[in-house]
Design a protein around this motif. Structure first.
Motif, short mmCIF file in Angstrom:
data_model
loop_
_atom_site.label_atom_id
_atom_site.label_comp_id
_atom_site.label_asym_id
_atom_site.label_seq_id
_atom_site.Cartn_x
_atom_site.Cartn_y
_atom_site.Cartn_z
N ASN A 64 0.93 -1.12 0.11
CA ASN A 64 0.01 0.08 0.10
C ASN A 64 0.87 1.37 0.17
N LEU A 65 1.98 1.31 1.00
CA LEU A 65 2.45 2.51 1.02
C LEU A 65 3.34 2.64 -0.31
N HIS A 91 1.19 4.08 -2.88
CA HIS A 91 0.83 5.27 -2.78
C HIS A 91 1.86 6.47 -2.95
N GLN A 137 2.26 6.28 -6.79
CA GLN A 137 1.20 7.00 -7.41
C GLN A 137 1.44 8.49 -7.52
N THR A 138 1.82 8.85 -6.35
CA THR A 138 1.90 10.46 -5.73
C THR A 138 3.10 10.71 -6.79
N LYS A 167 4.29 9.81 -9.59
CA LYS A 167 3.84 9.73 -11.08
C LYS A 167 3.06 10.72 -11.21
N ALA A 168 2.04 10.96 -10.34
CA ALA A 168 1.00 12.08 -10.81
C ALA A 168 1.87 13.28 -10.78
N LEU A 169 2.69 13.62 -9.94
CA LEU A 169 3.37 14.77 -9.95
C LEU A 169 4.26 14.80 -11.12
#
Lengths: 209, 209
Positions: A192-193, A196, A199-200, A202-204
């Motif tokens: 999970n971590l 996360h 994902q963070t 990548k989004a950035l």
DNA sequence: GTTTAAATTAAACAACTGTTTAATTTTGTA
DNA sequence: TACAAAATTAAACAGTTGTTTAATTTAAAC
């Protein structure tokens, strides 16, 4: 005995020291604590390392040597930029997990006083890390996959800081997320971590405002 | 004198203690250090607080009381979800900046041993924070602005962790980013770091994979 | 087996630790 | 002014701290 060479006894002392420093802090750990746990005489720490301060230096040097190599290997790999970033994140997390306590010592016992020698080794490590990250990000930017207006020096703090904060508040999250065993806690980090954080980042990296 | 009431002298001691704890750690700071800096007698700490341990408790209580209120006020504000998140980030950063050292103590002296009383106060604070964050995020999700598959408990670690890691490696970033004065450092936090975190969280909240 | 160096030990070192005591001063109140 | 409570002090407390010493044991080399 050589001061640099690490024989079994020295390493044994370092491992006990790491465990205790991370558990009770540098100042909170006495040489007697260490020698008791390592089942050696009190004088042996001074005999091997010279002083408690230089024991800390030896510990830091011992623990930060091979991360550099690991990152340089990653740089050479011929994979997609985003996959490279994800691997980078995994390396960081794995590293801190493996060296559990030492990062606590690194960040919090080092910022204080003199301790310049230990601090310099740590600073050099961070500089090397940043260069690796910069290189990876720029590869992605050149390929048009990552946005160009990134503040690259702040990416590592985002990765490590998030993980670190989670780890530092371990008991809080154990209760909150109902992670009853060591295994469940480690699984949460793995499944999970890590996701996360990936994902963070990548989004950035790819999100266009 | 009441144990709860904080007169000027008590507050003065607490401020010196915060400064020294954050600088040299809890174990690394002696009561004599504190009384010297605060220009009081050694016995006064025990007289006012009972013990060094309870001085720490008082310090934590003293420093974590009004953040809760601040967050609850934010919840009531009638603004866009994203603006609310950005304000939340600003509150967090401002908070930690203002209370400079105490967060260091909170995270690193509290994870050790008993210290249950202090720890409980801190845990309650974190639970309250999480509830506020949850509420804000869900507002945004209900309005269809934020994505639904977010791991909400990991958002605070992303915000605070990033900022914290930056702060913990202050001297490294001062050198790297050429922030020569206190003012330049604070300005970087205000203009660049805050923006980076807000950008990161925004990307995380709205970016569709 | 003898010699030499390394490893290990118990003991002592002075300095520092948090806390308590008992005496003194300051402060507020009647 | 007199009294009582609060504040402040220096001194002492028993433990712990990191480090050093000098003696002893172990190991290696010849």
């Amino acid at each position: 005995m050589s001061n640099i060479e690490l024989n079994d006894k020295k390493i044994q002392i370092l491992e006990v020291a790491e465990s205790l420093f991370s558990e009770k802090g540098f100042e909170g750990t006495s040489i007697r604590d260490i020698s008791k746990e390592a089942k050696i005489n009190i004088a042996m720490v001074s005999y091997y390392f010279g002083s408690k301060e230089r024991l800390l230096e030896a510990l830091i040097l011992h623990k930060t040597t091979d991360l550099k190599l690991q990152l340089e290997n990653l740089l050479q790999e011929n994979i997609e930029p985003l996959d490279k970033v994800n691997k980078l994140i995994e390396i960081y997390i794995n590293r801190i997990c493996l060296n559990k306590g030492i990062y606590r010592v690194l960040h919090f016992e080092l910022n204080n006083k003199k301790r310049e020698k230990s601090l310099n080794a740590f600073t050099e490590l961070k500089k090397g890390n940043l260069k690796s990250v910069e290189s990876i990000i720029k590869q992605g930017q050149d390929q048009g996959v990552f946005r160009k207006d990134l503040n690259i020096p702040l990416i590592t703090p985002t990765i490590i800081g998030t993980f670190f904060h989670f780890h530092m508040n371990r008991s809080f999250f154990e209760e909150l997320l109902d992670l009853k065993t060591e295994e469940m806690f480690n699984n949460y980090i793995k499944n999970n971590l890590t996701k996360h954080i990936q994902q963070t980042i990548k989004a950035l990296l790819v999100y266009e405002n």
